[in-house]
Design a protein around this motif. Structure first.
Motif, PDB file in Angstrom:
ATOM      1  N   LEU A   1       0.651  -1.158   0.162  1.00 25.19           N
ATOM      2  CA  LEU A   1       0.087   0.209  -0.368  1.00 25.19           C
ATOM      3  C   LEU A   1       0.772   1.634  -0.299  1.00 25.19           C
ATOM      4  O   LEU A   1       1.562   1.353   1.411  1.00 25.19           O
ATOM      5  CB  LEU A   1      -0.791   0.228   1.332  1.00 25.19           C
ATOM      6  N   VAL A   2       0.531   2.089  -0.890  1.00 24.39           N
ATOM      7  CA  VAL A   2       1.428   3.702  -0.837  1.00 24.39           C
ATOM      8  C   VAL A   2       0.115   4.630  -0.713  1.00 24.39           C
ATOM      9  O   VAL A   2      -1.021   4.916  -1.079  1.00 24.39           O
ATOM     10  CB  VAL A   2       1.759   3.449  -2.514  1.00 24.39           C
ATOM     11  N   ALA A   3       1.010   4.607   0.580  1.00 23.21           N
ATOM     12  CA  ALA A   3      -0.124   6.138   0.727  1.00 23.21           C
ATOM     13  C   ALA A   3      -0.346   7.454   0.029  1.00 23.21           C
ATOM     14  O   ALA A   3       0.877   7.837   0.501  1.00 23.21           O
ATOM     15  CB  ALA A   3      -0.279   6.634   2.148  1.00 23.21           C
ATOM     16  N   VAL A   4      -1.108   7.733  -0.809  1.00 25.94           N
ATOM     17  CA  VAL A   4      -0.983   8.769  -1.235  1.00 25.94           C
ATOM     18  C   VAL A   4      -1.164  10.032  -0.343  1.00 25.94           C
ATOM     19  O   VAL A   4      -2.026  10.413  -0.539  1.00 25.94           O
ATOM     20  CB  VAL A   4      -1.530   8.542  -2.836  1.00 25.94           C
ATOM     21  N   SER A   5      -0.390  11.232  -0.016  1.00 29.48           N
ATOM     22  CA  SER A   5      -0.115  11.957   0.503  1.00 29.48           C
ATOM     23  C   SER A   5      -0.520  13.662   0.043  1.00 29.48           C
ATOM     24  O   SER A   5      -0.296  14.795   0.454  1.00 29.48           O
ATOM     25  CB  SER A   5       0.837  12.107   1.498  1.00 29.48           C
ATOM     26  N   LYS A   6      -0.059  13.432  -1.346  1.00 29.18           N
ATOM     27  CA  LYS A   6       0.291  14.794  -2.179  1.00 29.18           C
ATOM     28  C   LYS A   6      -0.471  15.638  -1.752  1.00 29.18           C
ATOM     29  O   LYS A   6      -1.996  15.218  -1.566  1.00 29.18           O
ATOM     30  CB  LYS A   6      -0.123  14.637  -3.719  1.00 29.18           C
ATOM     31  N   THR A   7      -0.405  16.871  -1.551  1.00 29.96           N
ATOM     32  CA  THR A   7      -1.220  18.451  -0.992  1.00 29.96           C
ATOM     33  C   THR A   7      -1.745  17.914   0.704  1.00 29.96           C
ATOM     34  O   THR A   7      -2.391  19.026   1.162  1.00 29.96           O
ATOM     35  CB  THR A   7      -2.689  18.233  -1.258  1.00 29.96           C
TER      36      THR A   7
END
Length: 220
Positions: free
Chosen positions: A20-26
């Protein structure tokens, strides 16, 4: 729902072989730290500058994944620390990553982005371009990159059948390359699937999913 419970819910539903890659953009560092304290160590960002600022502020056992489209002139800013670059879509970009990795005395892991969607706006190699790349001398001579696998983005549509066909297509390309046994390639990662379609992606063979809004809530 809180970030830790969102994470827990998703992780408990994933097969063991899926990352799981936690997409943390913004999202602010405080949100990322909530996920970090709940055990998440892999974060995905789509802007090099934002990712670098977070890397500087956060614990050093985090793996930072660059999931957005990468401009060659930005590679040098992340070459020191980036764990995996998802969207590698040209030989030129690979050569730049190789060059900057060399300067930092490291080998940088990459995924080759394959164009599977019907939209023209999505980046990536088609099958023929991929074939040409993998057999080129330039590619085989690069010593400071390691291609871990492939990445693809399905068409932005509600048509589940279409998305499924695109995922199956990408998995077929992945399997074909694995069977060709290119000496420099040991493909293990198939990165496909996001918040809306990751369950379908996993059914189609994905080993890495990129999930943001289901963890952190909608983007502002």
């Amino acid at each position: 729902m809180s970030i830790p419970s969102n994470l827990q819910k998703i992780k408990s539903s994933l097969p063991e072989n899926v990352t799981l890659v936690a997409v943390s953009k913004t999202k602010p560092v405080s949100d990322l730290m909530e996920a970090y304290n709940a055990g998440q160590r892999i974060f995905g960002e789509n802007k090099v500058q934002e990712m670098t600022e977070k890397w500087e502020q956060m614990p050093k056992d985090i793996q930072w994944h660059m999931i957005g489209h990468v401009q060659t002139n930005k590679v040098k800013f992340m070459a020191e620390y980036v764990s995996l670059i998802h969207g590698v879509d040209s030989l030129k970009l690979l050569q730049e990553i190789n060059k900057q990795a060399q300067k930092n005395d490291r080998i940088i892991d990459c995924l080759l982005q394959i164009h599977i969607a019907e939209e023209e706006t999505k980046f990536g190699f088609d099958e023929q371009e991929l074939e040409v790349l993998l057999n080129s001398t330039e590619f085989q001579e690069m010593k400071n990159i390691r291609i871990l696998g492939l990445m693809g983005m399905a068409t932005f549509t509600n048509n589940q059948d279409q998305i499924k066909q695109e995922f199956i297509h990408l998995k077929a390309i992945f399997d074909t390359i694995q069977m060709q046994s290119v000496p420099t390639l040991k493909l293990s990662v198939l990165s496909m699937g996001m918040s809306d379609d990751y369950k379908l992606a996993i059914d189609c063979g994905s080993t890495m999913i990129r999930v943001g809004s289901s963890i952190f809530g909608e983007r502002n």
